[in-house]
Design a protein around this motif. Structure first.
Motif, mmCIF file in Angstrom:
data_model
loop_
_atom_site.group_PDB
_atom_site.id
_atom_site.type_symbol
_atom_site.label_atom_id
_atom_site.label_comp_id
_atom_site.label_asym_id
_atom_site.label_seq_id
_atom_site.Cartn_x
_atom_site.Cartn_y
_atom_site.Cartn_z
ATOM 1 N N GLN A 105 65.584 53.125 90.840
ATOM 2 C CA GLN A 105 65.209 54.384 90.175
ATOM 3 C C GLN A 105 65.148 55.764 91.368
ATOM 4 O O GLN A 105 64.928 56.398 89.911
ATOM 5 N N ALA A 106 65.530 55.853 92.486
ATOM 6 C CA ALA A 106 65.283 56.613 92.954
ATOM 7 C C ALA A 106 66.905 57.821 92.097
ATOM 8 O O ALA A 106 66.772 58.526 92.110
ATOM 9 N N TRP A 107 67.576 56.668 92.027
ATOM 10 C CA TRP A 107 69.372 57.387 92.088
ATOM 11 C C TRP A 107 69.164 57.704 90.340
ATOM 12 O O TRP A 107 69.381 58.838 89.878
ATOM 13 N N ASN A 108 68.194 57.126 89.845
ATOM 14 C CA ASN A 108 67.768 57.365 88.500
ATOM 15 C C ASN A 108 67.169 59.175 88.112
ATOM 16 O O ASN A 108 67.320 59.310 87.084
ATOM 17 N N ARG A 109 66.333 59.285 89.207
ATOM 18 C CA ARG A 109 65.999 60.569 88.946
ATOM 19 C C ARG A 109 66.574 61.614 90.158
ATOM 20 O O ARG A 109 66.926 62.605 89.309
ATOM 21 N N VAL A 110 67.613 60.951 91.169
ATOM 22 C CA VAL A 110 68.466 61.837 91.150
ATOM 23 C C VAL A 110 69.687 62.705 90.478
ATOM 24 O O VAL A 110 69.660 63.708 90.000
ATOM 25 N N SER A 111 69.761 60.984 89.481
ATOM 26 C CA SER A 111 71.030 61.572 88.340
ATOM 27 C C SER A 111 70.472 62.231 87.071
ATOM 28 O O SER A 111 71.140 61.956 86.134
ATOM 29 N N GLY A 112 69.336 62.331 86.913
ATOM 30 C CA GLY A 112 68.816 63.193 85.410
ATOM 31 C C GLY A 112 68.566 62.089 84.424
ATOM 32 O O GLY A 112 68.279 62.048 83.635
ATOM 33 N N ARG A 113 68.371 59.995 84.948
ATOM 34 C CA ARG A 113 68.089 59.582 83.935
ATOM 35 C C ARG A 113 66.655 58.716 83.679
ATOM 36 O O ARG A 113 65.971 57.965 83.284
ATOM 37 N N GLY A 114 65.543 59.376 85.302
ATOM 38 C CA GLY A 114 64.535 59.348 85.288
ATOM 39 C C GLY A 114 63.873 61.110 85.468
ATOM 40 O O GLY A 114 64.059 61.242 85.990
ATOM 41 N N ARG A 115 62.396 60.655 85.352
ATOM 42 C CA ARG A 115 61.375 61.963 85.189
ATOM 43 C C ARG A 115 61.757 61.640 87.103
ATOM 44 O O ARG A 115 61.482 61.155 87.932
ATOM 45 N N ARG A 116 61.819 63.480 87.114
ATOM 46 C CA ARG A 116 61.569 63.307 88.405
ATOM 47 C C ARG A 116 59.720 64.450 89.268
ATOM 48 O O ARG A 116 59.540 64.356 90.553
ATOM 49 N N LYS A 117 58.967 63.466 88.340
ATOM 50 C CA LYS A 117 57.395 63.690 88.899
ATOM 51 C C LYS A 117 57.591 64.789 89.835
ATOM 52 O O LYS A 117 56.557 64.426 90.697
ATOM 53 N N GLY A 118 58.117 65.966 89.390
ATOM 54 C CA GLY A 118 58.200 67.289 89.850
ATOM 55 C C GLY A 118 57.995 67.600 91.778
ATOM 56 O O GLY A 118 57.678 67.802 91.917
ATOM 57 N N ARG A 119 59.567 66.346 92.074
ATOM 58 C CA ARG A 119 59.652 66.161 92.674
ATOM 59 C C ARG A 119 61.005 67.323 93.335
ATOM 60 O O ARG A 119 61.634 67.402 92.516
ATOM 61 N N SER A 120 60.702 67.631 94.544
ATOM 62 C CA SER A 120 62.507 68.640 94.213
ATOM 63 C C SER A 120 63.261 68.134 94.440
ATOM 64 O O SER A 120 63.715 66.972 95.012
ATOM 65 N N ASP A 121 65.218 68.865 94.696
ATOM 66 C CA ASP A 121 66.505 67.730 95.007
ATOM 67 C C ASP A 121 65.758 67.752 96.178
ATOM 68 O O ASP A 121 66.500 66.128 96.534
#
Length: 102
Positions: free
Chosen positions: A42-58
């Protein structure tokens, strides 16, 4: 090195489980590892643009990814410790180097 690290994870896990009334039976170790792999994915999906960032910075996403990778490492070591697996010997057989020597 691996055994020392596994012992540290074991103490931390046991303390957490005792404080929260969690029974760490034989199945728990593998099920918890699977849960943590899901969280790493799930964390990887967010980092790689495959999941919602949920307002989190890079920076937050990178920290989340590192945190989840650390959880997976910890639970691999806990699983091996619980099942008396000699990871150092397995690494030497499979990866052809001795991890205990650096």
């Amino acid at each position: 090195m691996l055994n020392d690290l596994a012992e540290k994870f074991e103490r931390a896990s046991r303390t957490y489980a005792d404080a929260n009334g969690i029974a760490r039976d034989a199945d728990w170790f593998l099920l918890k590892l699977q849960e943590e792999i899901g969280e790493l994915t799930q964390a990887w999906n967010r980092v790689s643009g495959r999941g919602r960032r949920k307002g989190r910075s890079d920076e937050q996403l990178a920290r989340d990814l590192a945190d989840e990778a650390a959880d997976v490492l910890g639970h691999i070591l806990l699983f091996a410790h619980r099942n008396d697996l000699d990871l150092a010997a397995a690494i030497k057989r499979k990866w052809l180097f001795q991890p205990e020597r650096g």
